[in-house]
Design a protein around this motif. Structure first.
Motif, short mmCIF file in Angstrom:
data_model
loop_
_atom_site.label_atom_id
_atom_site.label_comp_id
_atom_site.label_asym_id
_atom_site.label_seq_id
_atom_site.Cartn_x
_atom_site.Cartn_y
_atom_site.Cartn_z
N ALA A 157 -7.29 5.52 -8.26
CA ALA A 157 -5.85 5.77 -8.19
C ALA A 157 -5.08 4.72 -8.97
O ALA A 157 -5.57 3.62 -9.22
N VAL A 158 -3.87 5.07 -9.36
CA VAL A 158 -2.94 4.13 -9.99
C VAL A 158 -1.54 4.48 -9.51
O VAL A 158 -1.24 5.66 -9.25
N MET A 159 -0.71 3.47 -9.32
CA MET A 159 0.68 3.70 -8.94
C MET A 159 1.59 3.34 -10.09
O MET A 159 1.30 2.42 -10.87
N ILE A 160 2.71 4.05 -10.20
CA ILE A 160 3.75 3.71 -11.17
C ILE A 160 5.03 3.38 -10.40
O ILE A 160 5.47 4.16 -9.56
N GLY A 161 5.60 2.21 -10.68
CA GLY A 161 6.83 1.80 -10.02
C GLY A 161 7.66 0.90 -10.92
O GLY A 161 7.22 0.52 -12.00
N ASP A 162 8.86 0.56 -10.47
CA ASP A 162 9.79 -0.18 -11.33
C ASP A 162 10.25 -1.50 -10.75
O ASP A 162 11.05 -2.19 -11.39
N THR A 163 9.79 -1.86 -9.55
CA THR A 163 10.26 -3.10 -8.93
C THR A 163 9.09 -3.99 -8.53
O THR A 163 7.96 -3.51 -8.38
N PRO A 164 9.35 -5.26 -8.32
CA PRO A 164 8.30 -6.13 -7.79
C PRO A 164 7.79 -5.66 -6.44
O PRO A 164 6.64 -5.95 -6.08
N TYR A 165 8.62 -4.93 -5.70
CA TYR A 165 8.22 -4.44 -4.38
C TYR A 165 7.17 -3.33 -4.51
O TYR A 165 6.26 -3.22 -3.69
N ASP A 166 7.30 -2.52 -5.57
CA ASP A 166 6.28 -1.51 -5.86
C ASP A 166 4.96 -2.17 -6.22
O ASP A 166 3.89 -1.76 -5.77
N VAL A 167 5.05 -3.19 -7.07
CA VAL A 167 3.84 -3.90 -7.51
C VAL A 167 3.13 -4.51 -6.31
O VAL A 167 1.90 -4.34 -6.13
N GLU A 168 3.88 -5.20 -5.46
CA GLU A 168 3.27 -5.85 -4.30
C GLU A 168 2.66 -4.82 -3.35
O GLU A 168 1.55 -5.00 -2.85
N ALA A 169 3.39 -3.74 -3.10
CA ALA A 169 2.90 -2.72 -2.17
C ALA A 169 1.61 -2.09 -2.68
O ALA A 169 0.66 -1.87 -1.92
N ALA A 170 1.57 -1.78 -3.98
CA ALA A 170 0.37 -1.16 -4.56
C ALA A 170 -0.82 -2.11 -4.48
O ALA A 170 -1.93 -1.71 -4.08
N LEU A 171 -0.61 -3.36 -4.86
CA LEU A 171 -1.71 -4.32 -4.86
C LEU A 171 -2.22 -4.56 -3.44
O LEU A 171 -3.43 -4.69 -3.21
N ARG A 172 -1.32 -4.60 -2.49
CA ARG A 172 -1.74 -4.79 -1.10
C ARG A 172 -2.46 -3.56 -0.55
O ARG A 172 -3.25 -3.67 0.39
N ALA A 173 -2.20 -2.39 -1.16
CA ALA A 173 -2.92 -1.17 -0.78
C ALA A 173 -4.24 -1.06 -1.52
O ALA A 173 -5.01 -0.12 -1.28
#
Length: 225
Positions: A157-173
């Motif tokens: 899987a890969v996530m696409i987001g635009d904020t540091p909060y998206d990056v952190e959430a994806a990495l923590r998942a």
């Protein structure tokens, strides 16, 4: 592929911030637009105490949240549009066999309205919103819920987001993340993303060599590897 919506697929971050400022002002609370703008992308339950020191679960917090939703829907939602290339990118991903799912901090009714008005609803049947998670971004709950809907393993899987909060959430998942700058954050703000692009159109231009294109190739290869 797991996708954020606000600031990633639709140009709505400024509108959300303006609606928040207006809702606070309606209760005679002054908050700087810039402070609110930099908190857009995390859940409202986290934004409110950060920018105004108010518990979102309190009576006042619930009143402000309800007023924000009213202002957003009345004054901003009708004029919001998808970013250039958003629909074409999603279509290409779907045609190449990628399962698409939404992981958004937006409330469910706003999420559906945003996707409808942006002309993306037909491409995004799998949706998780703030109503599907105990903790909002940057906690990983929403991303994990979206991943569960897809039935995919984290390494596929890969996530696409635009904020540091998206990056952190994806990495923590436990999944890789691609950053978009179209939501107002810069490359240096999106540290941890495996790639950073200007927005949907830019990723579409580099699709074949991007992590998204490579993931699609894996999904259609005989071995799946």
């Amino acid at each position: 592929m797991i996708l954020d919506v606000d600031g990633t697929l639709v140009d709505s971050n400024d509108a959300h911030a303006q609606a928040c400022v207006g809702a606070f002002a309606g209760h005679r609370i002054t908050v700087p637009f810039d402070a609110v703008r930099r908190a857009i992308g995390m859940g409202g339950d986290k934004l409110m105490p950060i920018v105004a020191g108010i518990d979102a679960a309190s009576s006042l917090g619930e009143q402000i949240s309800a007023r924000r939703g009213e202002i957003f829907k009345r004054d901003f939602l009708p004029s919001i549009r998808a970013f250039p290339g958003a629909r074409e990118l999603l279509q290409r991903c779907a045609q190449h066999g990628l399962v698409l799912a939404i992981a958004s901090s937006a409330k469910e009714d706003e999420l559906h309205a945003l996707l409808d008005i942006a002309g993306l609803s037909d491409l995004l049947a799998l949706r998780t919103s703030s109503d599907d998670a105990e903790e909002s971004k940057p906690d990983p709950d929403i991303v994990a819920a979206a991943l569960k809907q897809t039935g995919c393993a984290p390494d596929r899987a890969v996530m696409i987001g635009d904020t540091p909060y998206d990056v952190e959430a994806a990495l923590r998942a436990g999944i890789r993340v691609v950053g978009f700058e179209c939501g107002g954050w810069k490359r240096e703000d999106l540290r941890g993303a495996i790639e950073v692009h200007a927005g949907p159109a830019a990723l579409l231009e580099r699709y074949d060599t991007s992590i998204v294109g490579r993931l699609a190739q894996q999904s259609t290869s005989p071995s799946g590897s």
